[in-house]
Design a protein around this motif. Structure first.
Motif, PDB file in Angstrom:
ATOM      1  N   ALA A 171      -4.919   3.619  -6.494  1.00  0.00           N
ATOM      2  CA  ALA A 171      -3.872   3.394  -5.494  1.00  0.00           C
ATOM      3  C   ALA A 171      -3.276   2.007  -5.644  1.00  0.00           C
ATOM      4  O   ALA A 171      -3.978   1.037  -5.947  1.00  0.00           O
ATOM      5  N   LYS A 172      -1.971   1.927  -5.398  1.00  0.00           N
ATOM      6  CA  LYS A 172      -1.278   0.647  -5.305  1.00  0.00           C
ATOM      7  C   LYS A 172      -1.228   0.206  -3.848  1.00  0.00           C
ATOM      8  O   LYS A 172      -1.272   1.035  -2.933  1.00  0.00           O
ATOM      9  N   ALA A 173      -1.124  -1.092  -3.634  1.00  0.00           N
ATOM     10  CA  ALA A 173      -0.904  -1.597  -2.284  1.00  0.00           C
ATOM     11  C   ALA A 173       0.440  -1.072  -1.767  1.00  0.00           C
ATOM     12  O   ALA A 173       1.412  -0.980  -2.528  1.00  0.00           O
ATOM     13  N   PRO A 174       0.532  -0.731  -0.486  1.00  0.00           N
ATOM     14  CA  PRO A 174       1.761  -0.132   0.060  1.00  0.00           C
ATOM     15  C   PRO A 174       2.830  -1.175   0.360  1.00  0.00           C
ATOM     16  O   PRO A 174       3.191  -1.436   1.513  1.00  0.00           O
ATOM     17  N   VAL A 226       6.409   0.987  -4.073  1.00  0.00           N
ATOM     18  CA  VAL A 226       5.776   2.306  -4.100  1.00  0.00           C
ATOM     19  C   VAL A 226       6.755   3.352  -3.574  1.00  0.00           C
ATOM     20  O   VAL A 226       7.637   3.051  -2.776  1.00  0.00           O
ATOM     21  N   LYS A 227       6.590   4.572  -4.063  1.00  0.00           N
ATOM     22  CA  LYS A 227       7.432   5.695  -3.640  1.00  0.00           C
ATOM     23  C   LYS A 227       8.928   5.331  -3.694  1.00  0.00           C
ATOM     24  O   LYS A 227       9.696   5.609  -2.788  1.00  0.00           O
ATOM     25  N   LEU A 253       4.508   5.970   4.126  1.00  0.00           N
ATOM     26  CA  LEU A 253       4.083   7.276   3.626  1.00  0.00           C
ATOM     27  C   LEU A 253       3.012   7.116   2.560  1.00  0.00           C
ATOM     28  O   LEU A 253       1.991   7.828   2.566  1.00  0.00           O
ATOM     29  N   HIS A 254       3.229   6.185   1.650  1.00  0.00           N
ATOM     30  CA  HIS A 254       2.236   5.929   0.602  1.00  0.00           C
ATOM     31  C   HIS A 254       0.882   5.573   1.221  1.00  0.00           C
ATOM     32  O   HIS A 254      -0.166   6.096   0.803  1.00  0.00           O
ATOM     33  N   ALA A 255       0.885   4.711   2.225  1.00  0.00           N
ATOM     34  CA  ALA A 255      -0.365   4.319   2.864  1.00  0.00           C
ATOM     35  C   ALA A 255      -1.066   5.517   3.497  1.00  0.00           C
ATOM     36  O   ALA A 255      -2.290   5.665   3.397  1.00  0.00           O
ATOM     37  N   ARG A 256      -0.297   6.394   4.132  1.00  0.00           N
ATOM     38  CA  ARG A 256      -0.897   7.575   4.748  1.00  0.00           C
ATOM     39  C   ARG A 256      -1.469   8.514   3.700  1.00  0.00           C
ATOM     40  O   ARG A 256      -2.527   9.129   3.909  1.00  0.00           O
ATOM     41  N   LEU A 257      -0.789   8.634   2.578  1.00  0.00           N
ATOM     42  CA  LEU A 257      -1.304   9.467   1.498  1.00  0.00           C
ATOM     43  C   LEU A 257      -2.604   8.903   0.935  1.00  0.00           C
ATOM     44  O   LEU A 257      -3.536   9.663   0.623  1.00  0.00           O
ATOM     45  N   VAL A 258      -2.691   7.596   0.786  1.00  0.00           N
ATOM     46  CA  VAL A 258      -3.928   6.981   0.301  1.00  0.00           C
ATOM     47  C   VAL A 258      -5.078   7.271   1.263  1.00  0.00           C
ATOM     48  O   VAL A 258      -6.170   7.686   0.845  1.00  0.00           O
ATOM     49  N   GLU A 259      -4.845   7.082   2.544  1.00  0.00           N
ATOM     50  CA  GLU A 259      -5.918   7.335   3.511  1.00  0.00           C
ATOM     51  C   GLU A 259      -6.307   8.808   3.549  1.00  0.00           C
ATOM     52  O   GLU A 259      -7.494   9.148   3.680  1.00  0.00           O
ATOM     53  N   ALA A 273      -4.547  -1.753  -7.067  1.00  0.00           N
ATOM     54  CA  ALA A 273      -3.550  -2.560  -7.773  1.00  0.00           C
ATOM     55  C   ALA A 273      -2.612  -3.169  -6.733  1.00  0.00           C
ATOM     56  O   ALA A 273      -2.233  -2.501  -5.777  1.00  0.00           O
ATOM     57  N   PRO A 274      -2.226  -4.425  -6.846  1.00  0.00           N
ATOM     58  CA  PRO A 274      -2.584  -5.302  -7.971  1.00  0.00           C
ATOM     59  C   PRO A 274      -3.940  -5.989  -7.820  1.00  0.00           C
ATOM     60  O   PRO A 274      -4.473  -6.503  -8.803  1.00  0.00           O
ATOM     61  N   HIS A 275      -4.519  -6.013  -6.616  1.00  0.00           N
ATOM     62  CA  HIS A 275      -5.807  -6.669  -6.414  1.00  0.00           C
ATOM     63  C   HIS A 275      -6.451  -6.111  -5.160  1.00  0.00           C
ATOM     64  O   HIS A 275      -5.800  -5.473  -4.325  1.00  0.00           O
TER      65      HIS A 275
END
Length: 217
Positions: A14-17, A22-23, A38-44, A63-65
């Motif tokens: 996963a990338k940081a949102p 992202v997206k 949305l990206h954050a919700r998908l990661v969770e 990513a990145p850290h």
């Protein structure tokens, strides 16, 4: 807990949102902030699925850290460990993750966070396939890639000189598995979230609560 057992480890990439990072193909539809949300919700959602599967330790490969506040939030909410993605293209980063984790696990499954259709059952089936003597397991994606790859051993042939994000990722991977003479199995084909039409499909499927991500304009 880190992946240090004979179970099947699960690595979530996963990338940081970060808005604008992202997206990006959904940003014209949703706006950069909502696309990042949305990206954050998908990661969770992916982490919850991985942890609920019970097949083994779950690692969020970041990513990145790892010190982004979102990743710290995830590690406080879910029973996971954090690691940094390696440098290089997606293939190099995936190979590095497998090379790092496989010596400590019977098998490792690697997934992204773009496929909310991937369920607990899919992860359990993948783990069973690896435990049953397969060298690899794949969940094909409708766009020509794959939503999951699981391995009991790693070879750089699977990850080098592939056009990641293109329509031939899966076919190239199949050809390389054949060249290696590995035994593998494929589960049902799923779909991921990249384009505006994918977002509409997500709305229709009702797979997760989108809240402020929804744009009906």
């Amino acid at each position: 807990m880190p992946i240090t057992s004979s179970e099947t480890g699960v690595v979530v990439f996963a990338k940081a949102p970060l808005p604008g990072a992202v997206k990006t193909r959904l940003a014209p539809l949703l706006g950069a902030e909502a696309a990042a949300a949305l990206h954050a919700r998908l990661v969770e959602h992916t982490l919850a699925t991985a942890c609920t599967s019970g097949i083994g330790p779950v690692e969020l490969c970041c990513a990145p850290h790892t010190d982004d506040p979102f990743f710290n939030h995830c590690s406080s909410r879910y029973p996971i460990s954090l690691a940094c993605q390696a440098e290089g293209d997606l293939g190099a980063r995936m190979q590095s993750a497998f090379t790092r984790t496989l010596p400590h696990a019977g098998s490792v499954i690697l997934i992204g966070s773009d496929c909310p259709a991937l369920t607990v059952s899919h992860l359990q089936q993948a783990a069973q396939a690896l435990a049953g003597g397969n060298d690899a397991v794949l969940v094909p994606a409708e766009d020509g890639g794959y939503a999951l790859i699981g391995l009991t051993r790693c070879d750089d042939l699977l990850f080098h000189d592939i056009e990641w994000g293109g329509a031939a990722v899966l076919s190239s991977t199949r050809e390389r598995l054949q060249r290696l003479r590995w035994r593998w199995i494929e589960l049902e084909t799923l779909w991921d979230i990249d384009r505006p039409e994918d977002y509409q499909r997500l709305l229709n499927a009702g797979l997760l609560d989108l809240g402020s991500c929804v744009n009906t304009g």
